[in-house]
Each structure stands twice: as C-alpha cells, then as structure tokens.
Design an enzyme around this catalytic site. Structure first.
Site, mmCIF file in Angstrom:
data_model
loop_
_atom_site.group_PDB
_atom_site.id
_atom_site.type_symbol
_atom_site.label_atom_id
_atom_site.label_comp_id
_atom_site.label_asym_id
_atom_site.label_seq_id
_atom_site.Cartn_x
_atom_site.Cartn_y
_atom_site.Cartn_z
ATOM 1 N N GLN A 47 48.137 9.695 66.778
ATOM 2 C CA GLN A 47 49.448 10.349 66.855
ATOM 3 C C GLN A 47 49.572 11.399 67.961
ATOM 4 O O GLN A 47 50.620 11.506 68.598
ATOM 5 C CB GLN A 47 49.751 10.990 65.507
ATOM 6 C CG GLN A 47 51.109 11.640 65.431
ATOM 7 C CD GLN A 47 51.334 12.274 64.077
ATOM 8 O OE1 GLN A 47 51.605 11.598 63.099
ATOM 9 N NE2 GLN A 47 51.199 13.577 64.010
ATOM 10 N N GLU B 200 42.183 16.158 63.868
ATOM 11 C CA GLU B 200 42.992 16.385 62.662
ATOM 12 C C GLU B 200 43.132 15.064 61.900
ATOM 13 O O GLU B 200 43.302 14.014 62.528
ATOM 14 C CB GLU B 200 44.363 16.893 63.130
ATOM 15 C CG GLU B 200 45.340 17.261 62.024
ATOM 16 C CD GLU B 200 46.619 17.857 62.643
ATOM 17 O OE1 GLU B 200 46.535 18.574 63.672
ATOM 18 O OE2 GLU B 200 47.706 17.588 62.106
ATOM 19 N N LYS C 55 49.963 25.005 67.071
ATOM 20 C CA LYS C 55 50.263 23.639 67.527
ATOM 21 C C LYS C 55 51.763 23.424 67.394
ATOM 22 O O LYS C 55 52.285 23.500 66.279
ATOM 23 C CB LYS C 55 49.501 22.668 66.617
ATOM 24 C CG LYS C 55 49.739 21.199 66.879
ATOM 25 C CD LYS C 55 49.130 20.340 65.759
ATOM 26 C CE LYS C 55 49.329 18.864 66.042
ATOM 27 N NZ LYS C 55 49.246 18.027 64.834
ATOM 28 N N LYS D 254 51.657 24.353 57.717
ATOM 29 C CA LYS D 254 53.059 24.014 57.958
ATOM 30 C C LYS D 254 53.823 24.597 56.786
ATOM 31 O O LYS D 254 53.642 24.158 55.645
ATOM 32 C CB LYS D 254 53.237 22.496 57.975
ATOM 33 C CG LYS D 254 52.631 21.774 59.186
ATOM 34 C CD LYS D 254 52.637 20.270 58.942
ATOM 35 C CE LYS D 254 52.390 19.468 60.209
ATOM 36 N NZ LYS D 254 52.188 18.026 59.888
ATOM 37 N N GLU E 208 57.773 14.400 69.967
ATOM 38 C CA GLU E 208 57.487 15.813 70.231
ATOM 39 C C GLU E 208 57.455 16.100 71.723
ATOM 40 O O GLU E 208 56.982 17.150 72.155
ATOM 41 C CB GLU E 208 56.170 16.227 69.570
ATOM 42 C CG GLU E 208 56.230 16.119 68.057
ATOM 43 C CD GLU E 208 55.022 16.705 67.350
ATOM 44 O OE1 GLU E 208 54.127 17.253 68.019
ATOM 45 O OE2 GLU E 208 54.972 16.602 66.122
ATOM 46 N N ARG F 237 56.630 20.962 63.014
ATOM 47 C CA ARG F 237 56.780 19.576 62.569
ATOM 48 C C ARG F 237 57.317 18.758 63.737
ATOM 49 O O ARG F 237 57.746 19.315 64.745
ATOM 50 C CB ARG F 237 57.784 19.472 61.399
ATOM 51 C CG ARG F 237 57.455 20.267 60.170
ATOM 52 C CD ARG F 237 56.109 19.982 59.562
ATOM 53 N NE ARG F 237 55.804 18.617 59.197
ATOM 54 C CZ ARG F 237 55.575 18.157 57.971
ATOM 55 N NH1 ARG F 237 55.669 18.980 56.952
ATOM 56 N NH2 ARG F 237 55.243 16.892 57.749
ATOM 57 N N SER F 238 57.357 17.434 63.562
ATOM 58 C CA SER F 238 57.900 16.610 64.647
ATOM 59 C C SER F 238 59.419 16.780 64.764
ATOM 60 O O SER F 238 59.983 16.630 65.837
ATOM 61 C CB SER F 238 57.513 15.147 64.463
ATOM 62 O OG SER F 238 57.830 14.721 63.160
#
Ligand code: PGA
Ligand code: ZN
Length: 433
Positions: free
Chosen positions: A166, A288, A391, A340, A208, A369-370
């Site tokens: 991803q 991750e 991130k 998150k 993203e 988040r995306s």
C-alpha cells in the site's frame, strides 16, 4: 459556569480529499472562543476499529453522514453543553458513556472524533496557547517535532490494487531538521516522477498523492524507489531510508496472502520469507502491518525474526486500541503502534493507547487516513504527545501538504521542542550501522 464551559456544539457535512462527505464539528465556549475539527476516513480499515457511521442507501454511494451530523447536533450537544472544555478526559468519558458500545456504533466514531478534537481546539483557544502546547499540558509530555514518514508511491486499496503493497515511503532520519527532511523528500518525489515519466510509466497519483504504481511487481516499485533516492543525490541507507506499509489484511484470504500482480499465493511462512528478502536487499527500517490483522502467530513469528532489526508497526493489527497494545506486548508482536484518532473515536483513548505503547517501549507513529482534509490536528498531537513520528501520506496534494506545512510552523514556535532526527529508529539497523 467557568469561561471554558461548552455553550454550543454543532456539526455540518463537508467534503474530504476523495470528494466523499465527512463531518465537521464546531464547539463554542462561554468565553466566546470556538474550536473546529474534521473527521478523516480510511479506505483500508481494520475490522476492529471504531465504526465510521454512514447512512447507507443510494445517496452518495451510501457514504452520507446525515445520521452522524444529527447525533452531534442532538445527543452529543446535549451531553457536552455545560462541560469544561479544558477537561478533555471528562469530555471524552462523556462521549464514551453516551455511545455505550465498544466500537462507537451508536454515535459513530466520525461524530465522536470530530467532537472530541473540536473540544481540544476550543480549550487551546481558550488558554490562548498553541494546540500542541495544550496537548502537552494534558498529557504531561515534553513536546518534540516528529520524524516524517512520507509516501512516494501509493498502492493497494489506494490505487485500485495496482500493486499489493500500500505505501512505499521514505524517511530521512539523517536530516538535521524537519525542513531538511522535507527538502530531501521533495527531491526524491520529483526524481521518482521523472524516472517513471522517462519509462512511459507516469499515470497520475494514488489516493494519498503518491505516484500511481504503474509497476509489474512490488520489487519493481522498490527498485524504482532506490533509483529515485540515488537520482536525488542520496545514498539509500545513509541519510534516507525506506519504510513500507504492507497493509497485508487487504490481500489476505483465508489465511493466505494473494499477491494479485504476480498471481502468487503465499502462506504466512512464505510471506515472512518474502518480506525478509526485501529487508535484506533494501534499506528498509520500518514495516507496517506485514501480516494480516488476524494472523497473530504470523505477527509473533515476524517480530521474533525481525523485531531487533526494524520497526514493526501495528495499524489494522492494533487499531489505536489500548487493550490490543497490551495484548501485543504480552505476545511480543509488533514494536510500534500507529495512532489514528478516528480508529479509537476520541482524543483521550488515542492518548491512552500511546501511553500503553510507551509503557511497553513500543514506538508511536501518529497517522492521517487516506481520506483527509485541511484539518491539521494530528500534527499537534504528534508534537504535544512527543510521539516521535508522523505519517500523513505523500508530498503532494493540499490535504497532505497542509500537515507538513503546519509542522514547519510549529517547529518555528518556541517550546515546540527539537526535531527528533534518527531517535525514533534507535535499535533498528539504521541507528546501529
Ligand atoms: P486508510 O489506510 O485507507 O485506512 O486510511 C492508511 C494506512 O493503512 O495507514
Ligand atoms: Zn496502514
């Protein structure tokens, strides 16, 4: 009634970076100040994360948030009015009690997270201090400017599963400042685009904002990333290192890992071997979700094998859940947790998860988040909670750049602490090399 009493809580529907509806909450205090925050939304969601309440049906693909908006305007507003905004723990406890379910399925975590973060903003405004300062005050942490983890290629659920992995990301632990880390990233991002362009492989960007992964294999993406780092004048593994989010839950089927692009199916042991080859061949410092959220034995085995060499982050695996972090520590699975806020549904639960992580010497990475917006609350959380890493996606598109730019502003403020440089990666081969 104190000056920081909540007098009004109101929600509206606004729109996120994918053009999907999301919820914004405004909180006013008796002193006249207001705070505002927006809920983000994931695409590769963990099955154990708090519920993002959507209306279903045919309007907006079932993604409308009218029920969550109504929940804020009615029950959440009634419960929070009169409470002291500075007491974030009490406000979040009220939200948790009002919801009454483990995954916020009554109110929706999108409703609770926007309300919880809006209260945080209002309290900071009331104290006339930067948000990160208020967060440091309530958490008792010493602020620091985090090391950014930045996406160069998107993939997985953020790119129509064009490649399995991803996020192909870089970190610049050798940078002297946040600004320098971004400058290096900008060079690498542009170099990656130029390389793909020269090969006739440039096909836009993923969710993203990382380059669309027009590759024939996951390894080709890794090779191209290495080339981009070199083309930017850097030596991979020196100042710049690689970080991956495998998001393996997304391609795990009945306990096996289906690599669509390569038409291969791996069992857990083979998946660990494949990742091990990548770790041996590339300067990877962090992975991750290397295995699926339900592959507990795999995560334990992977951590046993590689936990001394790299950072292993649980995202879908830990879903910002304090209890799951304690469980993982008992199991010796992962050595870091992604934070998150909307996976837990409140600021306080996210803070508790990060505290649990530090208790077990797990690292923390605050994450977007995306599906994002101009909301920059997470930058302040990363600083005020001394998380060490942040991130937020790629190095393009304003919902991402808003966050990197906010960190630059924070870094200039007195008291925001110093840039952590390589420190979060202590113990990985990068720090020992
Ligand atoms: P998301 O994924 O689409 O669920 O936000 C981001 C991530 O996996 O880190
Ligand atoms: Zn992830």
């Amino acid at each position: 009634m104190s000056d920081s009493s909540i007098t009004r809580v109101a929600a509206r529907r606004i729109w996120d970076s994918r053009g999907n509806p999301t919820i914004e909450v405004e909180v006013s205090l008796s002193s006249g100040v207001t705070g505002r925050a927006i809920a983000p939304a994931g695409a590769s969601r963990g099955s154990r994360e708090a519920i993002d309440l959507r209306d279903g049906g045919s309007v907006l693909g079932g993604n409308d948030v009218q029920r969550a908006v109504a929940n804020v305007n009615k029950s959440i507003a009634a419960a929070l009015t009169g409470m002291n905004a500075v007491e974030q723990g009490e406000v979040d406890a009220a939200l948790i009690a009002l919801d009454g379910t483990p995954l916020k399925s009554t109110l929706g975590a999108n409703a609770t997270v926007a309300a919880s973060m809006a209260v945080l903003h209002a309290a900071a405004a009331d104290k006339q201090c930067p948000l990160w300062q208020h967060i440091a005050d309530i958490s008792g942490q010493t602020p620091s400017v985090p090391l950014p983890e930045i996406q160069i290629f998107g993939g997985g659920a953020h790119a129509g599963r064009r490649v399995d992995v991803q996020d192909f990301m870089i970190m610049v632990p050798g940078a002297e400042s946040f600004d320098e880390a971004l400058e290096v990233t900008s060079e690498i991002y542009r170099a990656a685009g130029a390389i793909m362009g020269a090969k006739g492989r440039l096909a836009g960007v993923a969710d993203e904002g990382g380059w669309w992964p027009q590759f024939d294999s996951n390894e080709e993406a890794l090779e191209t990333l290495m080339q981009a780092i070199e083309a930017a004048g850097e030596t991979p593994g020196d100042r710049v290192v690689i970080s991956l989010d495998i998001a393996a839950s997304e391609f795990s089927v009945n306990g096996r890992y289906k690599l669509a692009l390569e038409d291969r199916e791996l069992d857990t042991e083979q998946m660990i071997m494949l990742l091990g080859q990548w770790i041996d061949n590339y300067p990877i410092v962090s992975i991750e979700d290397p295995l699926a959220e339900d592959d507990r034995d795999g995560m334990i085995a992977f951590t046993q094998e590689y936990g001394e060499r790299i950072q292993i982050i649980g995202d879908d695996y830990l879903v910002t859940n304090e209890r799951l972090v304690h469980q993982a520590a008992d199991d010796r699975a992962c050595n870091a947790v992604l934070i998150k806020v909307n996976q837990s549904g409140t600021v306080s639960e996210s803070m508790a998860c990060l505290s649990a992580a530090s208790e077990h010497r797990y690292r923390g990475v605050v994450s977007a988040r995306s599906g994002e917006t101009e909301d920059v609350t997470i930058c302040h959380l990363a600083v005020g909670l001394d998380a060490g890493q942040l991130k937020v996606g790629s190095f393009t598109r304003s919902e991402r750049m808003a966050k990197w730019n906010e960190c630059l502003r924070i870094a200039d403020q007195p008291g925001a602490g110093s840039f952590v440089q390589g420190a979060p990666l202590d113990g990985t081969w990068w720090a020992r090399r």
